[in-house]
Design a protein around this motif. Structure first.
Motif, PDB file in Angstrom:
ATOM      1  N   ASN A  49       0.821  -1.221   0.000  1.00  0.00           N
ATOM      2  CA  ASN A  49       0.000   0.000   0.000  1.00  0.00           C
ATOM      3  C   ASN A  49       0.846   1.258   0.000  1.00  0.00           C
ATOM      4  O   ASN A  49       0.471   2.280  -0.587  1.00  0.00           O
ATOM      5  CB  ASN A  49      -0.920   0.012   1.223  1.00  0.00           C
ATOM      6  N   SER A  50       1.993   1.207   0.691  1.00  0.00           N
ATOM      7  CA  SER A  50       2.866   2.379   0.771  1.00  0.00           C
ATOM      8  C   SER A  50       3.513   2.701  -0.565  1.00  0.00           C
ATOM      9  O   SER A  50       3.857   3.853  -0.834  1.00  0.00           O
ATOM     10  CB  SER A  50       3.957   2.145   1.822  1.00  0.00           C
ATOM     11  N   LEU A  51       3.679   1.681  -1.421  1.00  0.00           N
ATOM     12  CA  LEU A  51       4.402   1.863  -2.678  1.00  0.00           C
ATOM     13  C   LEU A  51       3.496   1.866  -3.911  1.00  0.00           C
ATOM     14  O   LEU A  51       3.880   2.394  -4.956  1.00  0.00           O
ATOM     15  CB  LEU A  51       5.461   0.756  -2.839  1.00  0.00           C
ATOM     16  N   ALA A  52       2.313   1.298  -3.788  1.00  0.00           N
ATOM     17  CA  ALA A  52       1.470   1.096  -4.975  1.00  0.00           C
ATOM     18  C   ALA A  52       0.883   2.389  -5.519  1.00  0.00           C
ATOM     19  O   ALA A  52       0.625   2.493  -6.723  1.00  0.00           O
ATOM     20  CB  ALA A  52       0.337   0.118  -4.644  1.00  0.00           C
ATOM     21  N   TYR A  53       0.702   3.392  -4.659  1.00  0.00           N
ATOM     22  CA  TYR A  53      -0.027   4.579  -5.093  1.00  0.00           C
ATOM     23  C   TYR A  53       0.768   5.883  -4.975  1.00  0.00           C
ATOM     24  O   TYR A  53       0.252   6.943  -5.294  1.00  0.00           O
ATOM     25  CB  TYR A  53      -1.335   4.704  -4.301  1.00  0.00           C
ATOM     26  N   ILE A  54       2.008   5.793  -4.498  1.00  0.00           N
ATOM     27  CA  ILE A  54       2.791   7.028  -4.398  1.00  0.00           C
ATOM     28  C   ILE A  54       3.341   7.400  -5.774  1.00  0.00           C
ATOM     29  O   ILE A  54       3.419   6.567  -6.682  1.00  0.00           O
ATOM     30  CB  ILE A  54       3.954   6.887  -3.387  1.00  0.00           C
ATOM     31  N   LYS A  55       3.710   8.638  -5.908  1.00  0.00           N
ATOM     32  CA  LYS A  55       4.317   9.107  -7.144  1.00  0.00           C
ATOM     33  C   LYS A  55       5.825   8.929  -7.043  1.00  0.00           C
ATOM     34  O   LYS A  55       6.487   9.577  -6.237  1.00  0.00           O
ATOM     35  CB  LYS A  55       3.982  10.587  -7.383  1.00  0.00           C
ATOM     36  N   VAL A 169       5.981  -6.222  -5.593  1.00  0.00           N
ATOM     37  CA  VAL A 169       4.616  -6.201  -6.135  1.00  0.00           C
ATOM     38  C   VAL A 169       4.064  -4.779  -6.120  1.00  0.00           C
ATOM     39  O   VAL A 169       3.410  -4.340  -7.073  1.00  0.00           O
ATOM     40  CB  VAL A 169       3.699  -7.151  -5.335  1.00  0.00           C
ATOM     41  N   GLY A 170       4.332  -4.039  -5.035  1.00  0.00           N
ATOM     42  CA  GLY A 170       3.860  -2.663  -4.948  1.00  0.00           C
ATOM     43  C   GLY A 170       4.461  -1.776  -6.030  1.00  0.00           C
ATOM     44  O   GLY A 170       3.756  -0.958  -6.650  1.00  0.00           O
ATOM     45  N   GLY A 178      -1.806   0.212 -12.010  1.00  0.00           N
ATOM     46  CA  GLY A 178      -2.907  -0.714 -11.782  1.00  0.00           C
ATOM     47  C   GLY A 178      -3.980  -0.116 -10.896  1.00  0.00           C
ATOM     48  O   GLY A 178      -3.787   0.906 -10.227  1.00  0.00           O
ATOM     49  N   SER A 179      -5.118  -0.758 -10.890  1.00  0.00           N
ATOM     50  CA  SER A 179      -6.216  -0.343 -10.027  1.00  0.00           C
ATOM     51  C   SER A 179      -6.907  -1.582  -9.482  1.00  0.00           C
ATOM     52  O   SER A 179      -6.897  -2.642 -10.121  1.00  0.00           O
ATOM     53  CB  SER A 179      -7.212   0.539 -10.796  1.00  0.00           C
ATOM     54  N   GLU A 185      -9.529  -2.639  -2.126  1.00  0.00           N
ATOM     55  CA  GLU A 185      -8.673  -1.575  -1.600  1.00  0.00           C
ATOM     56  C   GLU A 185      -8.953  -1.323  -0.121  1.00  0.00           C
ATOM     57  O   GLU A 185      -8.024  -1.146   0.676  1.00  0.00           O
ATOM     58  CB  GLU A 185      -8.881  -0.288  -2.397  1.00  0.00           C
ATOM     59  N   GLN A 186     -10.224  -1.316   0.249  1.00  0.00           N
ATOM     60  CA  GLN A 186     -10.588  -1.074   1.644  1.00  0.00           C
ATOM     61  C   GLN A 186     -10.113  -2.213   2.543  1.00  0.00           C
ATOM     62  O   GLN A 186      -9.632  -1.982   3.652  1.00  0.00           O
ATOM     63  CB  GLN A 186     -12.110  -0.904   1.778  1.00  0.00           C
ATOM     64  N   VAL A 187     -10.233  -3.442   2.056  1.00  0.00           N
ATOM     65  CA  VAL A 187      -9.757  -4.588   2.836  1.00  0.00           C
ATOM     66  C   VAL A 187      -8.245  -4.474   3.063  1.00  0.00           C
ATOM     67  O   VAL A 187      -7.752  -4.677   4.178  1.00  0.00           O
ATOM     68  CB  VAL A 187     -10.085  -5.918   2.115  1.00  0.00           C
ATOM     69  N   LEU A 188      -7.508  -4.127   2.019  1.00  0.00           N
ATOM     70  CA  LEU A 188      -6.058  -3.992   2.140  1.00  0.00           C
ATOM     71  C   LEU A 188      -5.685  -2.858   3.095  1.00  0.00           C
ATOM     72  O   LEU A 188      -4.732  -2.974   3.866  1.00  0.00           O
ATOM     73  CB  LEU A 188      -5.428  -3.749   0.764  1.00  0.00           C
ATOM     74  N   LYS A 189      -6.464  -1.771   3.058  1.00  0.00           N
ATOM     75  CA  LYS A 189      -6.200  -0.660   3.981  1.00  0.00           C
ATOM     76  C   LYS A 189      -6.437  -1.077   5.426  1.00  0.00           C
ATOM     77  O   LYS A 189      -5.656  -0.729   6.324  1.00  0.00           O
ATOM     78  CB  LYS A 189      -7.078   0.541   3.628  1.00  0.00           C
ATOM     79  N   PHE A 190      -7.509  -1.831   5.663  1.00  0.00           N
ATOM     80  CA  PHE A 190      -7.791  -2.314   7.020  1.00  0.00           C
ATOM     81  C   PHE A 190      -6.663  -3.229   7.510  1.00  0.00           C
ATOM     82  O   PHE A 190      -6.199  -3.107   8.647  1.00  0.00           O
ATOM     83  CB  PHE A 190      -9.123  -3.065   7.056  1.00  0.00           C
ATOM     84  N   LEU A 191      -6.242  -4.144   6.649  1.00  0.00           N
ATOM     85  CA  LEU A 191      -5.180  -5.076   7.035  1.00  0.00           C
ATOM     86  C   LEU A 191      -3.867  -4.334   7.278  1.00  0.00           C
ATOM     87  O   LEU A 191      -3.148  -4.620   8.242  1.00  0.00           O
ATOM     88  CB  LEU A 191      -4.991  -6.132   5.942  1.00  0.00           C
ATOM     89  N   ALA A 192      -3.563  -3.363   6.405  1.00  0.00           N
ATOM     90  CA  ALA A 192      -2.330  -2.592   6.565  1.00  0.00           C
ATOM     91  C   ALA A 192      -2.347  -1.785   7.855  1.00  0.00           C
ATOM     92  O   ALA A 192      -1.317  -1.649   8.533  1.00  0.00           O
ATOM     93  CB  ALA A 192      -2.129  -1.669   5.361  1.00  0.00           C
ATOM     94  N   SER A 193      -3.519  -1.249   8.208  1.00  0.00           N
ATOM     95  CA  SER A 193      -3.610  -0.429   9.420  1.00  0.00           C
ATOM     96  C   SER A 193      -3.385  -1.249  10.687  1.00  0.00           C
ATOM     97  O   SER A 193      -3.049  -0.700  11.734  1.00  0.00           O
ATOM     98  CB  SER A 193      -4.981   0.268   9.488  1.00  0.00           C
ATOM     99  N   MET A 194      -3.569  -2.553  10.607  1.00  0.00           N
ATOM    100  CA  MET A 194      -3.324  -3.429  11.756  1.00  0.00           C
ATOM    101  C   MET A 194      -1.841  -3.667  11.987  1.00  0.00           C
ATOM    102  O   MET A 194      -1.425  -4.007  13.101  1.00  0.00           O
ATOM    103  CB  MET A 194      -4.019  -4.775  11.544  1.00  0.00           C
TER     104      MET A 194
END
Length: 300
Positions: A49-55, A169-170, A178-179, A185-194
């Motif tokens: 998540n930290s790498l998939a969407y940053i510029k 992968v990120g 990718g999208s 996306e929400q599931v991955l955010k929840f898991l990452a926040s844990m």
């Protein structure tokens, strides 16, 4: 944000983990399962998540990544020289290498987010994507004499590392633009926040101080090297390369972090001195709470 305020939640979570483990509030099976869940699934998702969407701004961060490479390689070479001079056994040498070049990403991501915000997190994410494969390769190589690992074994050990997999992968996902389905996306955010709170609590649970009296002098030198010498070298290299003050602060923070808790897993897997590694992790984590505010005050 005041650095003491930023450190406060990290210290509380680590203390909670240490307290829970000492009063046996939770079983050893829970801690092993939590560590495995975080290392194999949650933390790789956080890295993704930290790498998939940053510029990605590799060109803008060329000096930052160059400084990172120089510091890690230079410190590793110095350790190898010391190994030859002092005839350090490989089982301990691997511990010393990891204690100086690996970094606790849980603490790093938490403190960077609190102190430097989104911009700092983007730089830190790029740094860990570059550093995680590099430090894992060097860490495995530091044990090769004892294990007589072949190149293909080293390659397999690196590829099997879930943290490296999360980074790769990120980055690929990012470059392919990718999208994902919004629900995924929400599931991955929840898991990452844990990952970060569980990781910090697990760091506390893993703290071991039983061997400190036995190897006190050696452990103290090791801790001072990591928490004071390494960030000082980072500051010097940043000055020589002409990095901005903001970039310098992030690099100094990076190299002022205690070593990774996962270093214990690799040490045990490669038959190194795992008890020494546990003591190193514990003392560095404890010392970080005292040295970090001073370093930030000096470079701010």
């Amino acid at each position: 944000m005041n650095v003491v305020v930023a450190l406060f939640p990290l210290i509380i979570l680590i203390m909670m983990g240490y307290g829970f483990k000492r009063i046996e509030y939770l079983t050893d099976e829970f801690w092993r399962g939590a560590e495995k869940l975080n290392y194999m699934i949650l933390f790789p998702i956080l890295l993704f998540n930290s790498l998939a969407y940053i510029k990605f701004e590799v060109a803008a961060l060329t000096k930052v990544l160059l400084a990172l490479l120089i510091i890690i390689v230079l410190s590793s070479l110095m350790l190898w020289v010391m190994k030859v001079i002092f005839n350090i056994p490989v089982a301990r040498f691997g511990v010393y290498v990891q204690s100086q070049i690996r970094f606790n990403t849980y603490i790093g991501l938490s403190i960077t987010s609190l102190l430097f915000g989104t911009q700092g997190m983007q730089i830190f994410a790029m740094m860990i994507a570059f550093a995680i494969p590099l430090v894992n390769v060097i860490s495995i190589l530091s044990f090769t004499q004892a294990q007589q690992l072949k190149p293909q074994q080293i390659f397999i050990s690196i590829i099997k590392n879930p943290l490296i997999g999360g980074c790769i992968v990120g980055i690929i996902f990012n470059l392919m633009q990718g999208s994902l389905f919004s629900g995924v996306e929400q599931v991955l955010k929840f898991l990452a926040s844990m990952s970060l709170p569980l990781g910090l609590i697990s760091v506390g649970a893993a703290l071991q101080f039983a061997q400190l009296k036995q190897d006190y002098a050696r452990l103290l030198m090791n801790t001072l090297g990591r928490l004071i010498v390494m960030p000082s070298v980072a500051y010097l290299i940043c000055s020589l390369l002409g990095l901005s003050h903001f970039e310098t602060m992030i690099l100094v923070v990076f190299f002022s972090l205690p070593t990774a808790s996962a270093a214990y897993i690799l040490t045990r897997y490669l038959k190194g001195d795992s008890q020494l590694m546990a003591s190193v992790i514990s003392l560095q984590t404890l010392g970080f709470a005292f040295t970090f505010p001073i370093l930030i005050f000096l470079i701010s």
